[in-house]
Write a protein that holds these residues in place. Structure first.
Motif, PDB file in Angstrom:
ATOM      1  N   VAL A 230       0.872  -1.183   0.000  1.00 53.15           N
ATOM      2  CA  VAL A 230       0.000   0.000   0.000  1.00 53.15           C
ATOM      3  C   VAL A 230       0.907   1.230   0.000  1.00 53.15           C
ATOM      4  CG1 VAL A 230      -1.839   1.242   1.189  1.00 53.15           C
ATOM      5  CG2 VAL A 230      -1.724  -1.254   1.345  1.00 53.15           C
ATOM      6  N   ILE A 231       0.689   2.121  -0.946  1.00 48.53           N
ATOM      7  CA  ILE A 231       1.521   3.323  -1.073  1.00 48.53           C
ATOM      8  C   ILE A 231       0.641   4.537  -0.804  1.00 48.53           C
ATOM      9  CG2 ILE A 231       3.251   4.469  -2.501  1.00 48.53           C
ATOM     10  CD1 ILE A 231       3.106   2.051  -4.400  1.00 48.53           C
ATOM     11  N   HIS A 232       1.130   5.472   0.014  1.00 51.64           N
ATOM     12  CA  HIS A 232       0.266   6.591   0.402  1.00 51.64           C
ATOM     13  C   HIS A 232       1.025   7.911   0.359  1.00 51.64           C
ATOM     14  CE1 HIS A 232       2.032   7.467   4.413  1.00 51.64           C
ATOM     15  NE2 HIS A 232       2.481   6.230   4.283  1.00 51.64           N
ATOM     16  N   ALA A 233       0.263   8.979   0.238  1.00 50.32           N
ATOM     17  CA  ALA A 233       0.803  10.337   0.326  1.00 50.32           C
ATOM     18  C   ALA A 233       0.190  11.000   1.558  1.00 50.32           C
ATOM     19  CB  ALA A 233       0.473  11.138  -0.934  1.00 50.32           C
ATOM     20  N   LYS A 234       0.898  10.895   2.692  1.00 51.49           N
ATOM     21  CA  LYS A 234       0.458  11.462   3.978  1.00 51.49           C
ATOM     22  C   LYS A 234      -0.850  10.838   4.472  1.00 51.49           C
ATOM     23  CE  LYS A 234       1.917  15.024   5.701  1.00 51.49           C
ATOM     24  NZ  LYS A 234       2.780  15.265   6.874  1.00 51.49           N
ATOM     25  N   ARG A 235      -1.002   9.556   4.299  1.00 49.26           N
ATOM     26  CA  ARG A 235      -2.189   8.840   4.782  1.00 49.26           C
ATOM     27  C   ARG A 235      -1.750   7.542   5.464  1.00 49.26           C
ATOM     28  NH1 ARG A 235      -3.719  13.130   3.755  1.00 49.26           N
ATOM     29  NH2 ARG A 235      -5.581  13.830   2.645  1.00 49.26           N
ATOM     30  N   LEU A 236      -0.821   7.666   6.413  1.00 48.35           N
ATOM     31  CA  LEU A 236      -0.206   6.484   7.023  1.00 48.35           C
ATOM     32  C   LEU A 236      -1.217   5.623   7.771  1.00 48.35           C
ATOM     33  CD1 LEU A 236       2.228   4.751   7.729  1.00 48.35           C
ATOM     34  CD2 LEU A 236       2.721   6.318   9.631  1.00 48.35           C
ATOM     35  N   GLU A 237      -2.092   6.242   8.572  1.00 43.67           N
ATOM     36  CA  GLU A 237      -3.054   5.450   9.347  1.00 43.67           C
ATOM     37  C   GLU A 237      -3.988   4.668   8.431  1.00 43.67           C
ATOM     38  OE1 GLU A 237      -2.782   4.869  12.553  1.00 43.67           O
ATOM     39  OE2 GLU A 237      -0.988   6.116  12.378  1.00 43.67           O
ATOM     40  N   GLU A 238      -4.397   5.296   7.349  1.00 45.77           N
ATOM     41  CA  GLU A 238      -5.251   4.612   6.375  1.00 45.77           C
ATOM     42  C   GLU A 238      -4.496   3.439   5.740  1.00 45.77           C
ATOM     43  OE1 GLU A 238      -8.325   5.912   2.785  1.00 45.77           O
ATOM     44  OE2 GLU A 238      -6.727   7.296   3.383  1.00 45.77           O
ATOM     45  N   ALA A 239      -3.215   3.643   5.426  1.00 44.27           N
ATOM     46  CA  ALA A 239      -2.402   2.572   4.839  1.00 44.27           C
ATOM     47  C   ALA A 239      -2.248   1.405   5.813  1.00 44.27           C
ATOM     48  CB  ALA A 239      -1.030   3.121   4.438  1.00 44.27           C
ATOM     49  N   LYS A 240      -2.067   1.709   7.105  1.00 40.44           N
ATOM     50  CA  LYS A 240      -1.953   0.654   8.118  1.00 40.44           C
ATOM     51  C   LYS A 240      -3.233  -0.173   8.200  1.00 40.44           C
ATOM     52  CE  LYS A 240       1.376   2.878  11.263  1.00 40.44           C
ATOM     53  NZ  LYS A 240       1.534   3.548  12.578  1.00 40.44           N
TER      54      LYS A 240
END
Length: 280
Positions: A230-240
């Motif tokens: 999962v790759i994110h742009a400032k959405r770490l909690e969502e990626a977790k």
């Protein structure tokens, strides 16, 4: 034969992993006005997104100079016989072509430039596999063969959260951007022949994210061993949360988390989410 593995910064492989696996890196640059920053060296991802919020104009991006890459190859020649150089898609950057040109300038080391035809952690998959093989003493030709195998099942889809950066970068007209915002359109993008192309335009973020999961399910539900990220742009909690959900649903899947750093983030913008995977 001792083989080095080199990549560029857009694979966004953390420094500790690069050190552990002896991965060498050349940075791309992000340019705000007259100030140029080497990503992963002069500017980190959080600093970049903070700066992006206050910038009136979209920053520019540039590849490493051919001379810089040639110097890197010359350094590696002191210790290695060959180098597999894995770069982001030649369809979106001249970095791969620069590596090809730099290879012709260097003696004493055999250079194998490799066009990943993709970017971010989808590119990183190739780099990590190559590095593990190189550490085991596998030669460059065999490494390239393995990368070509991965390419057959490597998929990546990205959802852009809002259209401002695509508009600022000249990839979307003002009218289109306005209508897209009003309708809450969330474009899903993917790579086709090395270039970024629209895959689908979907109303609302929730529906777009569900669509990414549907696309992933087409592979994961087959029961084969899958390496995903999962790759994110400032959405770490969502990626977790995504990682947790996917690994609970699919026991055959291993999920990592990565990010869109400055160069890729310049075009996708904050809030983007991507899902990439290949069959092991």
């Amino acid at each position: 034969m001792k083989t080095a593995v080199l990549t560029d910064s857009t694979a966004y492989i953390p420094e500790d992993i690069r050190e552990e696996l002896d991965i060498h890196m050349v940075p791309l640059n992000v340019i705000f006005g007259d100030e140029s920053y080497r990503e992963e060296i002069d500017i980190n991802t959080d600093e970049f997104y903070d700066k992006l919020k206050t910038s009136e104009e979209l920053p520019k991006t540039s590849q490493p100079s051919i001379g810089y890459v040639a110097e890197k190859f010359e350094e590696l020649a002191k210790e290695y016989d060959a180098v597999v150089a894995i770069h982001l898609s030649s369809g979106v950057s001249g970095t791969y072509q620069g590596s090809v040109a730099a290879a012709d300038m260097v003696d004493g080391i055999k250079v194998y430039p490799y066009d990943s035809e993709i970017s971010a952690m989808a590119q990183g998959f190739y780099v990590l596999e190559a590095a593990k093989m190189a550490k085991e003493g596998v030669g460059p030709e065999k490494i390239i063969e393995r990368l070509d195998e991965i390419k057959k099942t490597n998929h990546a889809y990205f959802m852009v959260d809002e259209l401002t950066n695509l508009h600022k970068g000249g990839r979307l007209s003002g009218t289109q951007a306005m209508i897209g915002s009003l309708l809450q359109v969330k474009p899903i993008l993917h790579f086709v022949d090395g270039k970024i192309e629209p895959f689908e335009k979907i109303r609302t973020r929730k529906k777009a994210l569900n669509r990414l999961r549907q696309l992933f399910d087409e592979t994961a539900s087959k029961g084969v061993q899958v390496e995903a990220c999962v790759i994110h742009a400032k959405r770490l909690e969502e990626a977790k949360q995504w990682k947790k959900d996917l690994e609970e649903k699919y026991p055959n899947v291993t999920v990592a988390i990565s990010h869109f750093g400055p160069v890729v983030g310049t075009h996708l913008g904050e809030g983007a989410i991507g899902l990439t995977w290949y069959e092991k």
